[in-house]
Design a protein around this motif. Structure first.
Motif, PDB file in Angstrom:
ATOM      1  N   GLU A  53       0.830  -1.208   0.000  1.00  0.00           N
ATOM      2  CA  GLU A  53       0.000   0.000   0.000  1.00  0.00           C
ATOM      3  C   GLU A  53       0.865   1.259   0.000  1.00  0.00           C
ATOM      4  N   ALA A  57       1.069   4.151  -2.917  1.00  0.00           N
ATOM      5  CA  ALA A  57       0.835   5.559  -2.578  1.00  0.00           C
ATOM      6  C   ALA A  57       2.051   6.433  -2.881  1.00  0.00           C
ATOM      7  N   ALA A  84      -0.804  13.268   3.616  1.00  0.00           N
ATOM      8  CA  ALA A  84      -1.229  12.695   4.901  1.00  0.00           C
ATOM      9  C   ALA A  84      -0.965  13.646   6.061  1.00  0.00           C
ATOM     10  N   ASP A  87      -3.834  16.216   6.229  1.00  0.00           N
ATOM     11  CA  ASP A  87      -5.219  15.734   6.293  1.00  0.00           C
ATOM     12  C   ASP A  87      -5.347  14.808   7.498  1.00  0.00           C
ATOM     13  N   ASP A  89      -7.762  13.063   8.825  1.00  0.00           N
ATOM     14  CA  ASP A  89      -8.425  11.770   8.623  1.00  0.00           C
ATOM     15  C   ASP A  89      -7.524  10.788   7.894  1.00  0.00           C
ATOM     16  N   GLU A  90      -6.822  11.281   6.868  1.00  0.00           N
ATOM     17  CA  GLU A  90      -5.909  10.407   6.127  1.00  0.00           C
ATOM     18  C   GLU A  90      -4.750   9.965   7.014  1.00  0.00           C
ATOM     19  N   MET A  91      -4.214  10.894   7.798  1.00  0.00           N
ATOM     20  CA  MET A  91      -3.113  10.549   8.699  1.00  0.00           C
ATOM     21  C   MET A  91      -3.569   9.516   9.720  1.00  0.00           C
ATOM     22  N   SER A  93      -5.869   7.282   9.368  1.00  0.00           N
ATOM     23  CA  SER A  93      -6.025   6.006   8.673  1.00  0.00           C
ATOM     24  C   SER A  93      -4.678   5.312   8.491  1.00  0.00           C
ATOM     25  N   TRP A  94      -3.678   6.056   8.017  1.00  0.00           N
ATOM     26  CA  TRP A  94      -2.345   5.472   7.848  1.00  0.00           C
ATOM     27  C   TRP A  94      -1.730   5.080   9.191  1.00  0.00           C
TER      28      TRP A  94
END
Length: 107
Positions: A53, A57, A84, A87, A89-91, A93-94
């Protein structure tokens, strides 16, 4: 990156602890390493599963040339995906994915 900035970046995951590691910092969540900060660069923990992943990315895996035989050594850490850090939310998630990779590694 100072500890407050690191804590803010990982706030979507939860409270992290930060300790010296590899001449930089190790970032831990619930006792599991999720990232390292070295020479001002933040890198997330990965494994073979998450590494695919990260590669997709556009992330780069941490490697160095070993002193014994001069061969490239790959470490289980990747640079942040683009965007990331900007953001939440993205951070988050990762960071959760990195936490799961850390749990899988059993260390």
């Amino acid at each position: 990156m100072d500890n407050d900035a690191i804590s803010d970046l990982f706030s979507g995951l939860g409270p992290v602890s930060i300790r010296r590691l590899f001449g930089g910092k190790g970032i831990y969540f619930e006792g599991v390493i999720v990232a390292v900060e070295l020479r001002g660069e933040l890198m997330l923990k990965g494994d073979a599963e998450l590494g695919r992943e990260f590669d997709a990315a556009g992330c780069t895996q941490w490697t160095y040339v070993g002193s014994r035989h001069g061969k490239q050594v790959a470490m289980p850490y990747w640079t942040l995906p683009d965007g990331a850090a900007d953001d939440a939310d993205e951070m988050a998630s990762w960071a959760r994915k990195s936490y799961q990779a850390g749990l899988r590694s059993g260390k």
